[in-house]
Design a protein around this motif. Structure first.
Motif, PDB file in Angstrom:
ATOM      1  N   SER A 130       0.820  -1.219   0.000  1.00  0.00           N
ATOM      2  CA  SER A 130       0.000   0.000   0.000  1.00  0.00           C
ATOM      3  C   SER A 130       0.847   1.259   0.000  1.00  0.00           C
ATOM      4  O   SER A 130       0.374   2.336  -0.386  1.00  0.00           O
ATOM      5  CB  SER A 130      -0.913   0.027   1.230  1.00  0.00           C
ATOM      6  OG  SER A 130      -0.190   0.387   2.392  1.00  0.00           O
ATOM      7  N   LYS A 176     -11.093   5.424   7.185  1.00  0.00           N
ATOM      8  CA  LYS A 176     -11.293   5.211   5.743  1.00  0.00           C
ATOM      9  C   LYS A 176     -11.019   6.460   4.909  1.00  0.00           C
ATOM     10  O   LYS A 176     -10.315   6.368   3.884  1.00  0.00           O
ATOM     11  CB  LYS A 176     -12.715   4.694   5.473  1.00  0.00           C
ATOM     12  CG  LYS A 176     -12.933   4.321   4.002  1.00  0.00           C
ATOM     13  CD  LYS A 176     -14.317   3.724   3.762  1.00  0.00           C
ATOM     14  CE  LYS A 176     -14.493   3.356   2.294  1.00  0.00           C
ATOM     15  NZ  LYS A 176     -15.832   2.770   2.016  1.00  0.00           N
ATOM     16  N   PRO A 177     -11.524   7.642   5.300  1.00  0.00           N
ATOM     17  CA  PRO A 177     -11.216   8.833   4.492  1.00  0.00           C
ATOM     18  C   PRO A 177      -9.712   9.125   4.437  1.00  0.00           C
ATOM     19  O   PRO A 177      -9.216   9.608   3.413  1.00  0.00           O
ATOM     20  CB  PRO A 177     -11.964   9.960   5.218  1.00  0.00           C
ATOM     21  CG  PRO A 177     -13.030   9.274   5.998  1.00  0.00           C
ATOM     22  CD  PRO A 177     -12.453   7.957   6.406  1.00  0.00           C
ATOM     23  N   ILE A 202      -7.267   6.863   4.622  1.00  0.00           N
ATOM     24  CA  ILE A 202      -6.675   5.850   3.743  1.00  0.00           C
ATOM     25  C   ILE A 202      -6.927   6.212   2.282  1.00  0.00           C
ATOM     26  O   ILE A 202      -6.021   6.173   1.441  1.00  0.00           O
ATOM     27  CB  ILE A 202      -7.246   4.457   4.077  1.00  0.00           C
ATOM     28  CG1 ILE A 202      -6.820   4.032   5.479  1.00  0.00           C
ATOM     29  CG2 ILE A 202      -6.817   3.420   3.042  1.00  0.00           C
ATOM     30  CD1 ILE A 202      -7.600   2.864   6.042  1.00  0.00           C
ATOM     31  N   GLU A 203      -8.175   6.562   1.979  1.00  0.00           N
ATOM     32  CA  GLU A 203      -8.534   6.938   0.605  1.00  0.00           C
ATOM     33  C   GLU A 203      -7.741   8.146   0.142  1.00  0.00           C
ATOM     34  O   GLU A 203      -7.251   8.199  -0.995  1.00  0.00           O
ATOM     35  CB  GLU A 203     -10.030   7.224   0.518  1.00  0.00           C
ATOM     36  CG  GLU A 203     -10.906   5.987   0.647  1.00  0.00           C
ATOM     37  CD  GLU A 203     -12.392   6.315   0.638  1.00  0.00           C
ATOM     38  OE1 GLU A 203     -12.741   7.499   0.887  1.00  0.00           O
ATOM     39  OE2 GLU A 203     -13.201   5.390   0.407  1.00  0.00           O
ATOM     40  N   SER A 204      -7.595   9.137   1.023  1.00  0.00           N
ATOM     41  CA  SER A 204      -6.874  10.362   0.668  1.00  0.00           C
ATOM     42  C   SER A 204      -5.407  10.076   0.362  1.00  0.00           C
ATOM     43  O   SER A 204      -4.853  10.585  -0.626  1.00  0.00           O
ATOM     44  CB  SER A 204      -6.984  11.371   1.820  1.00  0.00           C
ATOM     45  OG  SER A 204      -6.234  12.527   1.541  1.00  0.00           O
ATOM     46  N   GLN A 228      -4.093   7.161  -0.587  1.00  0.00           N
ATOM     47  CA  GLN A 228      -3.974   6.369  -1.819  1.00  0.00           C
ATOM     48  C   GLN A 228      -4.215   7.228  -3.065  1.00  0.00           C
ATOM     49  O   GLN A 228      -3.529   7.076  -4.070  1.00  0.00           O
ATOM     50  CB  GLN A 228      -4.943   5.193  -1.786  1.00  0.00           C
ATOM     51  CG  GLN A 228      -4.475   4.051  -0.873  1.00  0.00           C
ATOM     52  CD  GLN A 228      -5.008   2.703  -1.314  1.00  0.00           C
ATOM     53  OE1 GLN A 228      -6.210   2.542  -1.474  1.00  0.00           O
ATOM     54  NE2 GLN A 228      -4.124   1.737  -1.492  1.00  0.00           N
ATOM     55  N   GLN A 229      -5.173   8.128  -2.997  1.00  0.00           N
ATOM     56  CA  GLN A 229      -5.438   9.014  -4.134  1.00  0.00           C
ATOM     57  C   GLN A 229      -4.265   9.948  -4.398  1.00  0.00           C
ATOM     58  O   GLN A 229      -3.940  10.255  -5.543  1.00  0.00           O
ATOM     59  CB  GLN A 229      -6.709   9.818  -3.880  1.00  0.00           C
ATOM     60  CG  GLN A 229      -7.986   8.994  -3.969  1.00  0.00           C
ATOM     61  CD  GLN A 229      -9.207   9.740  -3.464  1.00  0.00           C
ATOM     62  OE1 GLN A 229      -9.165  10.935  -3.176  1.00  0.00           O
ATOM     63  NE2 GLN A 229     -10.322   9.024  -3.327  1.00  0.00           N
ATOM     64  N   ARG A 243      -1.235   7.483  -5.857  1.00  0.00           N
ATOM     65  CA  ARG A 243      -1.445   6.535  -6.945  1.00  0.00           C
ATOM     66  C   ARG A 243      -0.828   6.979  -8.276  1.00  0.00           C
ATOM     67  O   ARG A 243      -0.173   6.167  -8.965  1.00  0.00           O
ATOM     68  CB  ARG A 243      -2.937   6.242  -7.140  1.00  0.00           C
ATOM     69  CG  ARG A 243      -3.185   5.045  -8.065  1.00  0.00           C
ATOM     70  CD  ARG A 243      -4.678   4.745  -8.240  1.00  0.00           C
ATOM     71  NE  ARG A 243      -4.885   3.476  -8.896  1.00  0.00           N
ATOM     72  CZ  ARG A 243      -4.842   3.297 -10.219  1.00  0.00           C
ATOM     73  NH1 ARG A 243      -4.597   4.342 -11.007  1.00  0.00           N
ATOM     74  NH2 ARG A 243      -5.030   2.102 -10.749  1.00  0.00           N
ATOM     75  N   ASP A 292      -3.953  -1.276  -5.423  1.00  0.00           N
ATOM     76  CA  ASP A 292      -5.381  -0.931  -5.400  1.00  0.00           C
ATOM     77  C   ASP A 292      -6.178  -1.818  -4.447  1.00  0.00           C
ATOM     78  O   ASP A 292      -7.218  -1.401  -3.917  1.00  0.00           O
ATOM     79  CB  ASP A 292      -5.964  -1.033  -6.809  1.00  0.00           C
ATOM     80  CG  ASP A 292      -5.473   0.086  -7.733  1.00  0.00           C
ATOM     81  OD1 ASP A 292      -5.072   1.143  -7.215  1.00  0.00           O
ATOM     82  OD2 ASP A 292      -5.485  -0.114  -8.959  1.00  0.00           O
ATOM     83  N   GLN A 303      -6.410  -1.131   0.114  1.00  0.00           N
ATOM     84  CA  GLN A 303      -7.361  -0.380   0.928  1.00  0.00           C
ATOM     85  C   GLN A 303      -8.342  -1.335   1.609  1.00  0.00           C
ATOM     86  O   GLN A 303      -8.599  -1.219   2.823  1.00  0.00           O
ATOM     87  CB  GLN A 303      -8.134   0.639   0.092  1.00  0.00           C
ATOM     88  CG  GLN A 303      -9.154   1.408   0.914  1.00  0.00           C
ATOM     89  CD  GLN A 303      -9.951   2.408   0.093  1.00  0.00           C
ATOM     90  OE1 GLN A 303     -11.106   2.696   0.404  1.00  0.00           O
ATOM     91  NE2 GLN A 303      -9.362   2.951  -0.955  1.00  0.00           N
ATOM     92  N   GLU A 304      -8.860  -2.293   0.862  1.00  0.00           N
ATOM     93  CA  GLU A 304      -9.827  -3.230   1.410  1.00  0.00           C
ATOM     94  C   GLU A 304      -9.180  -4.134   2.462  1.00  0.00           C
ATOM     95  O   GLU A 304      -9.799  -4.457   3.486  1.00  0.00           O
ATOM     96  CB  GLU A 304     -10.439  -4.079   0.296  1.00  0.00           C
ATOM     97  CG  GLU A 304     -11.596  -4.963   0.743  1.00  0.00           C
ATOM     98  CD  GLU A 304     -12.737  -4.190   1.410  1.00  0.00           C
ATOM     99  OE1 GLU A 304     -13.340  -4.729   2.345  1.00  0.00           O
ATOM    100  OE2 GLU A 304     -12.987  -3.030   1.000  1.00  0.00           O
TER     101      GLU A 304
END
Length: 360
Positions: free
Chosen positions: A85, A307-308, A310-312, A314-315, A318, A335, A338-339
């Motif tokens: 990740s 979660k927000p 982690i998403e931030s 990764q975005q 990436r 990808d 995250q899950e």
């Protein structure tokens, strides 16, 4: 797309050959770093232990002309190559800060060496005098736990014998010989204060509430090495108490040091090392730890909170992963992480909740 800082390093061909000839050598080579048209003369060498053998190297940089960059004399550039990740270390350190533990700041940068793109790196702040100064906290000695003998015990974890010195396992980052004596005294007291006096006496040497916050962070992120390694010790000159800070947290959030899946029940709620065992042997400290865990499980260690973030992360990285020569072929794995991290958070939270009764 948010632009990451770009680091351009030039190393003389003879020096880069010397660097690569012995990956275990601690002697740095001279180099030049350019960031935003600013030029820095630096010393550079590889960092880490087992990670030095990986094809994407991590680096330690110290500045000598000028001597500081962003209020730092040195930085660490981590490849995070065993973490699919690339975010576990940063996610962990930010998590520790959120729960009230002093932790290094980190940010992503891209690295170019002698014109070759080396990809994305996590820049880690060093835990030293500047670390304390930036946070406006009292001066004090700092020690790095450099191996498994930093176990708060009189016995060695490595050779299973009595330690030859009470500071084995530690490397003094800043401080004096007098501070070494304070370190020796603290370790001796941890092991020799009688059980009936431990609750009253140990706060003279260790900030117990801060230790329990740190312990909660290690337990929740499940850093298996975090109890006897991967931390820094800071002695607050004003209070005389030692505090613990996290360091190198890539093997967390459901993956181990080799990047393999670590099940959510691998590390027990009580952790391990001599100091933890002695503190949790005291009922009032145990209840205090239980309250800390319960509070964090309600607020910071939740899917809704994490979660927000982690998403931030990764975005943010990436697009740079797609340009990284070492990572771009592993984008599908990136990808999927995250899950995997979210599943870990959910399962680990349930595991800890179901074991809180053990702290009664």
């Amino acid at each position: 797309m948010e632009k990451l800082p770009r680091y351009h390093i030039y190393i003389h061909p003879l020096d880069i050959r010397e660097l690569r000839n012995d990956i275990w050598c601690e002697d740095p080579v001279p180099a030049t770093l350019k960031v935003n048209n600013k030029k820095f003369e630096i010393d550079l060498n590889y960092r880490g232990s087992h990670i030095r053998k990986l094809k994407k190297k991590s680096y330690y940089i110290s500045f000598y002309k000028p001597k500081t960059f962003r209020m730092a004399n040195e930085v660490h550039l981590n490849a995070e190559y065993n973490d699919p990740s690339l975010i576990r270390n940063k996610l962990s350190l930010d998590f520790f800060s959120a729960i009230g533990v002093l932790a290094p700041q980190s940010r992503y940068v891209t690295l170019n060496i002698n014109g070759k793109n080396e990809g994305i790196y996590l820049e880690l702040e060093s835990v030293d005098e500047n670390f304390l100064l930036k946070r406006n906290v009292p001066k004090g000695a700092i020690y790095y736990a450099v191996d498994g003998d930093a176990n708060f015990s009189l016995m060695s974890d490595l050779d299973k014998d009595v330690k030859k010195s009470l500071d084995v396992g530690y490397e003094r980052k800043c401080g004096t010989d007098v501070d070494d004596q304070y370190l020796h005294e603290m370790i001796m007291k941890i092991n020799t204060i009688p059980k009936d006096h431990f609750e009253k006496e140990i706060p003279q040497y260790m900030n117990v509430n801060q230790y329990l916050l740190w312990l909660a962070g290690v337990i929740l992120t499940q850093n298996y090495d975090g109890f006897v390694h991967n931390y820094a010790l800071y002695r607050n000159e004003n209070t005389g108490q030692f505090e613990v800070m996290p360091w190198d947290y890539d093997a967390t959030w459901g993956r181990d040091v080799h990047g393999e899946i670590m099940e959510e029940d691998y590390v027990p709620i009580t952790g391990f090392n001599t100091l933890t065992a002695r503190i949790l042997d005291v009922q009032s400290f145990r209840k205090q730890y239980q309250k800390i865990l319960s509070r964090i499980l309600q607020h910071q260690f939740t899917i809704e909170y994490l979660k927000p973030k982690i998403e931030s992360l990764q975005q943010l990285i990436r697009p740079y992963v797609l340009e990284d020569p070492y990572e771009k072929d592993r984008i599908e794995r990136f990808d999927q992480e995250q899950e995997i991290i979210l599943q870990y958070i959910d399962k680990r939270a349930e595991y800890i909740k179901s074991h809180l009764y053990k702290l009664n």
